[in-house]
Design a protein around this motif. Structure first.
Motif, PDB file in Angstrom:
ATOM      1  N   LEU A 171       0.810  -1.223   0.000  1.00  0.00           N
ATOM      2  CA  LEU A 171       0.000   0.000   0.000  1.00  0.00           C
ATOM      3  C   LEU A 171       0.841   1.269   0.000  1.00  0.00           C
ATOM      4  N   GLU A 172       1.995   1.225   0.671  1.00  0.00           N
ATOM      5  CA  GLU A 172       2.863   2.408   0.723  1.00  0.00           C
ATOM      6  C   GLU A 172       3.567   2.657  -0.611  1.00  0.00           C
ATOM      7  N   PHE A 200       3.877   3.876   5.790  1.00  0.00           N
ATOM      8  CA  PHE A 200       3.855   5.186   5.125  1.00  0.00           C
ATOM      9  C   PHE A 200       4.987   6.047   5.700  1.00  0.00           C
ATOM     10  N   PHE A 201       6.190   5.685   5.338  1.00  0.00           N
ATOM     11  CA  PHE A 201       7.378   6.280   5.967  1.00  0.00           C
ATOM     12  C   PHE A 201       8.565   6.057   5.050  1.00  0.00           C
ATOM     13  N   HIS A 208      13.784   4.387   2.197  1.00  0.00           N
ATOM     14  CA  HIS A 208      12.636   3.885   1.428  1.00  0.00           C
ATOM     15  C   HIS A 208      12.112   4.997   0.521  1.00  0.00           C
ATOM     16  N   PRO A 209      12.851   5.382  -0.490  1.00  0.00           N
ATOM     17  CA  PRO A 209      12.460   6.525  -1.312  1.00  0.00           C
ATOM     18  C   PRO A 209      11.173   6.301  -2.094  1.00  0.00           C
ATOM     19  N   ASP A 213       4.379   9.019   1.755  1.00  0.00           N
ATOM     20  CA  ASP A 213       4.240   9.576   3.099  1.00  0.00           C
ATOM     21  C   ASP A 213       3.481  10.903   3.092  1.00  0.00           C
ATOM     22  N   ASP A 214       2.737  11.162   2.022  1.00  0.00           N
ATOM     23  CA  ASP A 214       1.966  12.392   1.920  1.00  0.00           C
ATOM     24  C   ASP A 214       0.876  12.414   2.989  1.00  0.00           C
ATOM     25  N   PRO A 215       0.862  13.402   3.891  1.00  0.00           N
ATOM     26  CA  PRO A 215      -0.088  13.399   5.015  1.00  0.00           C
ATOM     27  C   PRO A 215      -1.549  13.345   4.592  1.00  0.00           C
ATOM     28  N   GLN A 216      -1.919  14.041   3.542  1.00  0.00           N
ATOM     29  CA  GLN A 216      -3.315  14.055   3.123  1.00  0.00           C
ATOM     30  C   GLN A 216      -3.743  12.699   2.578  1.00  0.00           C
ATOM     31  N   LEU A 217      -2.884  12.060   1.796  1.00  0.00           N
ATOM     32  CA  LEU A 217      -3.213  10.744   1.246  1.00  0.00           C
ATOM     33  C   LEU A 217      -3.251   9.686   2.339  1.00  0.00           C
ATOM     34  N   VAL A 218      -2.340   9.792   3.296  1.00  0.00           N
ATOM     35  CA  VAL A 218      -2.340   8.848   4.409  1.00  0.00           C
ATOM     36  C   VAL A 218      -3.591   9.031   5.263  1.00  0.00           C
ATOM     37  N   ASP A 219      -3.975  10.267   5.503  1.00  0.00           N
ATOM     38  CA  ASP A 219      -5.187  10.549   6.266  1.00  0.00           C
ATOM     39  C   ASP A 219      -6.416   9.979   5.561  1.00  0.00           C
TER      40      ASP A 219
END
Length: 247
Positions: A171-172, A200-201, A208-209, A213-219
């Motif tokens: 998923l990440e 998500f990191f 892990h390039p 880790d985009d905050p809005q997408l993770v939220d």
């Protein structure tokens, strides 16, 4: 500490990770010394490739065409390094997987093999973008005598539903994991289950390039997870979680 499970069909994993090292040597026609060298370097080489070539707009091509057999060593090293926690993850699969199972982004096949060993599982559809991964897992399942339980594909088959969906370390790597959750919800049968994990990191040192880790997408991901699935308690020391479809 979780003890070795009594389920006999998982004993093979605890002994030798479903013969992972032997399968890598035979499939790639390399000796033991070469294998150990490539496993030791695989994760760093994969990170270096990600820093050099990864582009979210070309993510499919990256995993389909660029990583080649390097991904086998990267994933192999990772699975061997988390042997106990991964074993507990397979115990979770053994507890909950049933019927027709989709392993989405199945990698080197460890989770799909465990699912196929479960007597309550009727079929495993292994899905992965990387053609070398597909060939490797097809080879592994033949060596383990599991071919009759497997189908292989690079995309989720159309017009099919599943009792169980597995999605590990995937998923990440997606540009919009929330949409993938909604797809899972759509193709699960009523009361079907998903067993998955995520990271998500990008790492403290950007190791892990290719992780989102985009905050809005993770939220959005967690909002959709909580709106469409109910978590099922599991007692194991592992990264994975199990959820039941919530209509």
């Amino acid at each position: 500490m979780i003890q070795q499970p009594v389920l006999p069909f998982l004993n093979r994993y605890w002994q030798d990770s479903f013969s992972l090292k032997q399968h890598l040597k035979d499939f790639l026609h390399i000796d033991a010394e070469t294998l150990e060298s490539k496993l030791a370097a695989g994760q760093q080489q994969m990170a270096d490739l990600g820093h050099k070539d990864f582009d979210w707009e070309q993510a499919t091509a990256f995993y389909q065409d660029k990583v080649k057999e390097l991904y086998l060593f990267d994933l192999g090293a990772w699975h061997l390094s988390i042997h106990e926690r991964l074993g507990n993850m397979l115990q979770l699969i053994a507890d909950h997987a049933q019927g027709k199972v989709l392993d989405f982004g199945g990698g080197i096949g460890t989770h799909a093999i465990a699912a196929a060993c479960c007597p309550q599982v009727t079929e495993v559809i292994y899905c992965d973008l990387n053609p070398i991964n597909i060939d490797f897992v097809r080879y592994r399942t033949a060596q383990l005598g599991l071919s009759e339980k497997f189908r292989f594909c690079s995309e989720i088959p159309a017009n099919e539903n599943f009792a169980t969906i597995l999605c590990f370390d995937v998923l990440e790597h997606l540009p919009d994991p929330s949409q993938q959750l909604l797809k899972f919800h759509q193709i699960l049968i009523s009361e079907g289950k998903i067993i998955l994990n995520w990271l998500f990191f990008k790492g403290f040192n950007q190791e892990h390039p290719f992780h989102l880790d985009d905050p809005q997408l993770v939220d959005a991901f967690f909002r959709n997870l909580q709106s469409n699935f109910i978590e099922i308690f599991q007692p194991y020391d592992t990264f994975a979680r199990c959820y039941r479809k919530w209509n």
